[in-house]
Design an enzyme around this catalytic site. Structure first.
Site, PDB file in Angstrom:
ATOM      1  N   ASN A   1       0.826  -1.199   0.000  1.00  0.00           N
ATOM      2  CA  ASN A   1       0.000   0.000   0.000  1.00  0.00           C
ATOM      3  C   ASN A   1       0.863   1.254   0.000  1.00  0.00           C
ATOM      4  O   ASN A   1       1.051   1.877  -1.064  1.00  0.00           O
ATOM      5  CB  ASN A   1      -0.959  -0.015   1.200  1.00  0.00           C
ATOM      6  N   ASP A   2       1.398   1.619   1.153  1.00  0.00           N
ATOM      7  CA  ASP A   2       2.139   2.879   1.263  1.00  0.00           C
ATOM      8  C   ASP A   2       3.272   3.003   0.237  1.00  0.00           C
ATOM      9  O   ASP A   2       3.547   4.088  -0.237  1.00  0.00           O
ATOM     10  CB  ASP A   2       2.725   3.014   2.672  1.00  0.00           C
ATOM     11  N   VAL A   3       3.892   1.878  -0.105  1.00  0.00           N
ATOM     12  CA  VAL A   3       5.052   1.940  -0.997  1.00  0.00           C
ATOM     13  C   VAL A   3       4.666   2.243  -2.443  1.00  0.00           C
ATOM     14  O   VAL A   3       5.527   2.396  -3.304  1.00  0.00           O
ATOM     15  CB  VAL A   3       5.875   0.630  -0.966  1.00  0.00           C
ATOM     16  N   THR A   4       3.349   2.336  -2.716  1.00  0.00           N
ATOM     17  CA  THR A   4       2.913   2.685  -4.070  1.00  0.00           C
ATOM     18  C   THR A   4       2.245   4.057  -4.082  1.00  0.00           C
ATOM     19  O   THR A   4       1.754   4.494  -5.111  1.00  0.00           O
ATOM     20  CB  THR A   4       1.881   1.673  -4.586  1.00  0.00           C
TER      21      THR A   4
ATOM     22  N   ALA B   1       1.044   4.017   7.394  1.00  0.00           N
ATOM     23  CA  ALA B   1       1.335   5.415   7.671  1.00  0.00           C
ATOM     24  C   ALA B   1       0.071   6.166   8.057  1.00  0.00           C
ATOM     25  O   ALA B   1       0.117   7.335   8.424  1.00  0.00           O
ATOM     26  CB  ALA B   1       1.987   6.065   6.461  1.00  0.00           C
TER      27      ALA B   1
END
Lengths: 102, 465
Positions: free
Chosen positions: B394-397, B435
């Protein structure tokens, strides 16, 4: 004046940090998990200290407070050594290249 | 019994073999040989220790019994452990190294004659300093790793535990450790030694509880580093070269991994260590939440999109590990490849709960490692790919990291997934990631959300291909 042996050990220590620094940067990121498990296994070389501690009892009484801690440390380190190396071996065996022919 | 000089040389040899073991990990081909070097180094170190003590009495039998007992437990765990549980396993192993260091230090403190360090109550000053540092770091490693293990295992909540005055308290404890070591060395009092150990156990516990689940890659790497320094401290006490070399290697290895992980999140090491990330931002994002339209689809739609693609990039994350979807994913990819679709995998440095976590899972599912790429190797390819399949990440995209300077993840390197012609995003719900912020990707024109369990969805897509 003679140089304290501690200085020699300190030299080994500092140089090993540098060796570690360069060697670890060259580890491919896809193998970072095996890197952690193998560092785990090798840091259990602390077992050498545990063995000396375990053998510190005399022949009449194998167990005294000090040697019992040694034996416990031996068992803990042995879990790590066998577990660490074997699980690393198991992981590394899974890394395969693409089959050439298709 | 062999001479001290000869055994010192053998310890050096085993230290060098350990360096070669790490060196082997520079590529998967040489890695297996490297591991054998490591095993050889360990055998040499243990054998030399037996020979140098020259004590093959009853005690020796017990040593062997304890090695075998520990060894069989270790071997059993190593064969049984599922690959998805590697982070917990490594955290657990770290705690054992820490505890072993503590035990060796206790033993040396109680019976210094056995180690040639002086007599009880009159231990050589240098040895006592080294011993107490080794014991303190070992204790921190132990309790810290136990907390990390409990958090990873889900026994303890993965969310950060914070309270008022946490940082001042930790600072006071850290200072008191230094003071205790000083007092211990000047008085040789055994009470102080026990207090030092207790306080060190406490600080290890307090340091890790405020750190949240997705920061675990940093925590595990950091504890890896600590276990190395603990070993080195004991190595100095025992005047053992193999232990000093290994401690330094492991210490720097863990430090480098922590650095790589922090860089992968664009956060400073102290920001991670001070903890509490994700706890405060949650409140902030819910207040500004607005309903935005999303496109959602089913397995059929996803299969249709992929069938008509010529290249697909897969972005796995921790969710894939949780759903155990790696095998189902590989089967899907096999089907795609039969249709002459080019498939590659994109791995973010902090995907998963420990460094390299995703790579191991994919390797377990028989994905060839030359189809798996790191962020910087593959990020430019998203613009030319037809479909990005995000599974459990999720956050890494999140493109917000590139566009919104207000965002807590601004500046974090992210995968340019949105540049693909279409994005398939497998997720259970629209809930924000670690996050605590919304992912802009969900609302893009070219994104199709697939709301389902990662494993089930992947299997359904395969059926529809």
């Amino acid at each position: 004046m003679e140089i304290d042996p501690l200085i020699f050990r300190l030299s080994i220590f500092i140089l090993s940090i540098f060796v570690g620094y360069y060697v670890v940067w060259s580890v491919t990121p896809s193998l970072h998990t095996p890197l952690m498990s193998v560092t785990n296994a090798i840091s259990s070389v602390i077992i050498v200290g545990a063995i000396i501690a375990g053998l510190s009892g005399n022949s009449d009484s194998v167990f005294n407070t000090s040697s019992i801690f040694g034996f416990l440390a031996i068992a803990l380190a042995a879990i790590n050594i066998f577990g660490g190396f074997l699980v690393t071996q198991r992981m590394l065996a899974m890394y395969k290249k693409k089959k050439k022919d298709k | 019994m062999i001479s001290a000089n000869l055994s010192a040389i053998f310890y050096l040899v085993s230290g060098v073999l350990f360096i070669l073991a790490l060196r082997g990990l520079s590529s998967p081909e040489t890695s297996r040989q490297g591991n054998l070097f490591g095993i050889l180094g360990m055998i040499i170190a243990i054998t030399v220790t037996f020979l140098s003590t020259g004590n093959f009495s009853t005690g020796f039998i017990f040593v062997l019994i304890f090695i075998l007992a520990g060894g069989s437990i270790g071997a059993f765990i190593a064969y049984k452990i599922p690959m998805t549980a590697m982070p917990e396993l490594v955290a657990g192993f770290h705690s054992l190294v820490g505890l072993a260091a503590v035990f060796v230090a206790i033993s040396a403190f109680l019976n210094p004659e056995a180690f040639n360090l002086g007599t009880p109550g009159n231990i050589k000053l240098g040895s006592l300093i080294e011993m107490s540092i080794g014991a303190a770091v070992g204790a921190v490693t132990f309790s810290g790793s136990v907390i990390a293990f409990l958090k990873l295992q889900g026994i303890m909540s993965g969310s950060p535990i914070t309270f008022k005055g946490q940082h001042p308290l930790n600072a006071i404890i850290l200072i008191s450790i230094v003071v205790l070591i000083y007092l211990l060395c000047s008085t040789q009092s055994s009470n102080l030694f026990w207090i030092l150990l207790a306080v060190s156990f406490l600080i290890g516990f307090l340091l890790i509880i405020p750190i949240g689940g997705a920061d675990m890659p940093v925590v595990i790497s950091m504890l890896n580093s600590y276990s190395g320094w603990a070993a080195a401290g004991i190595g100095f006490t025992l005047e053992n070269t193999a232990l000093i070399i290994t401690g330094a290697l492991v210490g720097s290895s863990g430090a480098i991994l922590s650095y790589i992980m922090c860089k992968g999140m664009n956060r400073s090491f102290f920001n991670v260590i001070l903890g509490g990330f994700g706890a405060t931002e949650n409140a902030l994002s819910s207040s500004t939440k607005e309903q935005r339209p999303v496109k959602s689809g089913n397995a059929d739609d996803a299969a249709f999109l992929m069938k008509n693609a010529s290249s697909v990039i897969i972005v796995p994350g921790y969710g894939m590990a949780v759903a155990q979807a790696q095998h189902a994913l590989r089967e899907m990819v096999d089907t795609l490849k039969k249709n002459d679709i080019k498939v590659s995998y994109a791995i973010h440095p902090v995907a998963g709960r420990m460094p390299g976590h995703m790579n191991v899972l994919l390797a377990e599912a028989n994905v060839p490692y030359d189809e798996v790429f790191e962020l910087e190797e593959i990020n430019n390819d998203f613009a030319n790919a037809d479909v990005a399949f995000v599974i459990g990440a999720n956050d890494v995209t999140n493109p917000v990291a590139k566009t919104d300077p207000q965002s807590p993840i601004f500046g974090m390197p992210v995968l340019d997934v949105e540049k693909c012609k279409s994005v398939l995003f497998v997720k259970r719900s629209l809930s924000p990631g670690y996050a605590g912020i919304d992912n802009d990707l969900f609302y893009k024109e070219n994104t199709l959300m697939l709301f389902a369990d990662a494993k089930k969805m992947t299997e359904d897509i395969t059926k529809n291909l």
